[in-house]
Scaffold this active site. Structure first.
Site, PDB file in Angstrom:
ATOM      1  CE1 TYR A  70       5.765   1.575   5.898  1.00 52.84           C
ATOM      2  CE2 TYR A  70       6.229   3.398   7.379  1.00 52.84           C
ATOM      3  CZ  TYR A  70       5.764   2.107   7.167  1.00 52.84           C
ATOM      4  OH  TYR A  70       5.276   1.370   8.222  1.00 52.84           O
ATOM      5  NE  ARG A  99      -1.838   4.886   4.789  1.00 53.30           N
ATOM      6  CZ  ARG A  99      -1.982   3.659   5.288  1.00 53.30           C
ATOM      7  NH1 ARG A  99      -2.863   3.433   6.255  1.00 53.30           N
ATOM      8  NH2 ARG A  99      -1.269   2.652   4.824  1.00 53.30           N
ATOM      9  NE  ARG A 128      22.665  13.235  12.372  1.00 49.57           N
ATOM     10  CZ  ARG A 128      22.248  13.752  13.534  1.00 49.57           C
ATOM     11  NH1 ARG A 128      22.690  14.919  13.948  1.00 49.57           N
ATOM     12  NH2 ARG A 128      21.374  13.076  14.289  1.00 49.57           N
ATOM     13  CG  HIS A 171      18.020  18.154  15.314  1.00 51.30           C
ATOM     14  ND1 HIS A 171      19.343  17.878  15.544  1.00 51.30           N
ATOM     15  CD2 HIS A 171      17.319  17.199  15.964  1.00 51.30           C
ATOM     16  CE1 HIS A 171      19.443  16.798  16.301  1.00 51.30           C
ATOM     17  NE2 HIS A 171      18.227  16.365  16.582  1.00 51.30           N
ATOM     18  CE  LYS A 174       2.343   2.329   5.833  1.00 51.91           C
ATOM     19  NZ  LYS A 174       2.044   1.482   6.998  1.00 51.91           N
ATOM     20  CD  GLU A 199      -1.471   1.447  15.375  1.00 48.82           C
ATOM     21  OE1 GLU A 199      -2.112   1.250  14.337  1.00 48.82           O
ATOM     22  OE2 GLU A 199      -0.751   2.457  15.553  1.00 48.82           O
ATOM     23  CG  LEU A 255      -1.436   3.794   9.644  1.00 49.36           C
ATOM     24  CD1 LEU A 255      -0.996   5.214   9.284  1.00 49.36           C
ATOM     25  CD2 LEU A 255      -0.488   2.780   9.020  1.00 49.36           C
TER      26      LEU A 255
END
Length: 285
Positions: free
Chosen positions: A31, A50, A98, A100, A144, A176, A200
């Protein structure tokens, strides 16, 4: 209100997420959050690039170009007549039963919407409180991704304790914040963690490093120990929505004199000037 759904602008009420979307079931996606000033998407190119890079790092390959995505986001902002606020954009691997493992032929799902931003004026002006937390996240913090559970947990702990942010420490060194980059002024030098896999590399962080160069501030991208942070003359954090916030209290003790420091205030002013300059340049072009 319009939202962007797989390339189309549709009404928010018509937007639906499939229950088997891997973003919903696994957090399998990435995102970005982009700030909007005066109707202009600030640092749009950097955020969009990014997004594409984060997607590629986890094996999601987006069709179209960065420019195509930029144009869609501009259309979204215009359609909602957003003047001051932000855009959230999310990419998931796609929809599948669903399990993995996944099929490489899955079609990425892309959604985006606009929102209002309440600037933390009080904290920007008077400073904010922060706590220290152990950094127990995975080792690819440079991506991210949607997997923010630990960040959420530590941010909530900080909030319940009356703090604005939790600053994360890994193996004795500051990385961070849960949703911000961290800077400390030590012996007159601004120090911040190197842009590697442990943090990040924030877009605002990148712009602040430009501001530091323009202001003639000494900067070192090097690790800060927990002990050094606790004795720092000034501390500040940065993010897309919070911009630059001084930390004036850490672990219940004042940072420096307990008020925003001179270097932090210079960086704040320089960043506001950069926003103004780049936004005006974008409008004129």
């Amino acid at each position: 209100m319009k939202v962007l759904y797989n390339g189309d602008l549709i009404e928010k009420k018509d937007a639906r997420v499939d229950i088997e979307d891997r973003g919903y079931q696994f957090g399998d996606g990435v995102y970005e959050v982009i700030r909007v000033y005066n109707g202009t998407l600030f640092t749009l190119k950097e955020h969009t690039e990014r997004l594409f890079n984060s997607a590629k790092e986890i094996g999601i390959y987006l069709k179209g170009t960065v420019s195509d995505m930029e144009e869609k986001l501009k259309q979204l902002v215009a359609a909602n007549q957003l003047t001051d606020g932000g855009v959230y954009i999310q990419v998931t691997r796609g929809v599948a039963p669903r399990k993995h493992q996944y099929n490489d032929s899955l079609i990425p799902q892309i959604t985006a919407y606009t929102f209002q931003v309440k600037k933390p004026v009080q904290e920007q002006t008077a400073g904010a409180k922060a706590l220290l937390s152990e950094d127990l996240r995975w080792l690819r913090c440079d991506i991210k991704s949607l997997n923010l559970l630990y960040n959420v947990m530590e941010k909530q702990k900080a909030s319940k304790a009356g703090a604005f942010e939790a600053i994360l420490v890994r193996d004795g060194f500051v990385t961070e914040g849960t949703s911000s980059n961290v800077y400390a002024v030590i012996d007159g030098v601004i120090r911040t963690h190197p842009a590697n896999n442990l943090i990040l590399n924030g877009i605002t962080r990148r712009k602040l490093l430009e501001v530091c160069a323009e202001q003639g501030c000494s900067v070192e991208e090097t690790r800060i120990s927990k002990e050094e942070l606790l004795c720092a003359q000034e501390i500040f954090i940065s993010s897309t929505t919070a911009e630059v916030v001084p930390i004036t209290e850490l672990e219940g003790k004042p940072v420096g004199k307990g008020v925003p420091g001179d270097i932090t205030k210079r960086i704040q002013e320089g960043f506001q000037q950069k926003i103004k300059h780049e936004s005006e340049a974008s409008i004129s072009s």
